[in-house]
Write a protein that holds these residues in place. Sequence first.
Motif, PDB file in Angstrom:
ATOM      1  N   ARG A  50       0.829  -1.201   0.000  1.00 11.69           N
ATOM      2  CA  ARG A  50       0.000   0.000   0.000  1.00 11.69           C
ATOM      3  C   ARG A  50       0.864   1.252   0.000  1.00 11.69           C
ATOM      4  O   ARG A  50       0.569   2.230  -0.695  1.00 11.69           O
ATOM      5  CB  ARG A  50      -0.928  -0.019   1.209  1.00 11.69           C
ATOM      6  N   ARG A  53       2.311   2.086  -3.416  1.00 17.32           N
ATOM      7  CA  ARG A  53       1.393   2.681  -4.378  1.00 17.32           C
ATOM      8  C   ARG A  53       1.454   4.211  -4.305  1.00 17.32           C
ATOM      9  O   ARG A  53       1.340   4.893  -5.325  1.00 17.32           O
ATOM     10  CB  ARG A  53      -0.026   2.165  -4.140  1.00 17.32           C
ATOM     11  N   PHE A  64      -1.262   3.007  -9.136  1.00 16.21           N
ATOM     12  CA  PHE A  64      -1.211   1.557  -9.332  1.00 16.21           C
ATOM     13  C   PHE A  64      -2.409   0.989  -8.595  1.00 16.21           C
ATOM     14  O   PHE A  64      -2.487   1.033  -7.374  1.00 16.21           O
ATOM     15  CB  PHE A  64       0.087   0.960  -8.790  1.00 16.21           C
ATOM     16  N   ARG A  65      -3.372   0.452  -9.366  1.00 15.56           N
ATOM     17  CA  ARG A  65      -4.659   0.033  -8.817  1.00 15.56           C
ATOM     18  C   ARG A  65      -4.890  -1.455  -9.066  1.00 15.56           C
ATOM     19  O   ARG A  65      -4.590  -1.962 -10.142  1.00 15.56           O
ATOM     20  CB  ARG A  65      -5.783   0.844  -9.467  1.00 15.56           C
ATOM     21  N   TRP A  69      -4.535  -3.167 -12.678  1.00 16.86           N
ATOM     22  CA  TRP A  69      -3.094  -3.367 -12.492  1.00 16.86           C
ATOM     23  C   TRP A  69      -2.352  -3.582 -13.809  1.00 16.86           C
ATOM     24  O   TRP A  69      -1.214  -3.124 -13.965  1.00 16.86           O
ATOM     25  CB  TRP A  69      -2.834  -4.528 -11.543  1.00 16.86           C
ATOM     26  N   ASP A  72      -1.897  -0.209 -15.489  1.00 21.31           N
ATOM     27  CA  ASP A  72      -0.996   0.631 -14.702  1.00 21.31           C
ATOM     28  C   ASP A  72       0.430   0.099 -14.738  1.00 21.31           C
ATOM     29  O   ASP A  72       1.398   0.866 -14.822  1.00 21.31           O
ATOM     30  CB  ASP A  72      -1.484   0.723 -13.256  1.00 21.31           C
TER      31      ASP A  72
END
Length: 228
Positions: A50, A53, A64-65, A69, A72
């Motif tokens: 986390r 990110r 960055f999800r 992903w 990204d």
Amino acid sequence: MEPRHTSSIPDDRRRPWVVGVSGASGTPFAASVVRALLHAGEAVDLVVSRAARLTVLDETGHPFRDAHWREDLARWLARGADGTPDAYDVDLAAVRCWPAGDLAAGPSSGSYPAKGMLIVPASTACVAGVALGLSKDLLQRAASVTLKERRPLVVVVRETPLSGPTLRQLVALDEAGAVVLPASPAFYAGAVSAQDLVDFVAGRTLDAVGVPHKLYRRWTGELGGAQG
């Protein structure tokens, strides 16, 4: 959300390297390592913490999800260390991305057939968590599994200066069998760009686990070789 199990390699033949990205500055190091692993024909399981990110967003200007992903990651890996977009063309077919909070993910178990793990970059918080065996997220849990299974673990620490507690934790990781590899670029290879310096560190990271690459010019024992 896109399914987390995404790879073109059948599961019964897939033995990936787990690449953990923590919140330390140095996302270009991670990008170079992943690109080189894929170029060498290796499969990659990616775990982005986390905190990482936030660093990705800060250093690249893009998120960055989990739900996006692949899009990204493609943008991240295509970016050069100097910020040039679309500097690289990368095939992500051999990549699988696991959410950092998924403690039921494949790399959380010793029975998962990973070759080993590279944490690049490794923050001091990540170093402490792995050294103490906290397993507060998938990145730390995967590192603990790697150590207990006696698989290669490379910790690319990216922090300066280093405090006494962090130095003791790094010694503990070394004693547990990990390779502690500071993100310290060398200049004898004739670096002329930020990417050259990044690639040297990435290359030394892959050297530590025996993955072939051509990321930097190796020392030959002759002075002035960088000019040749």
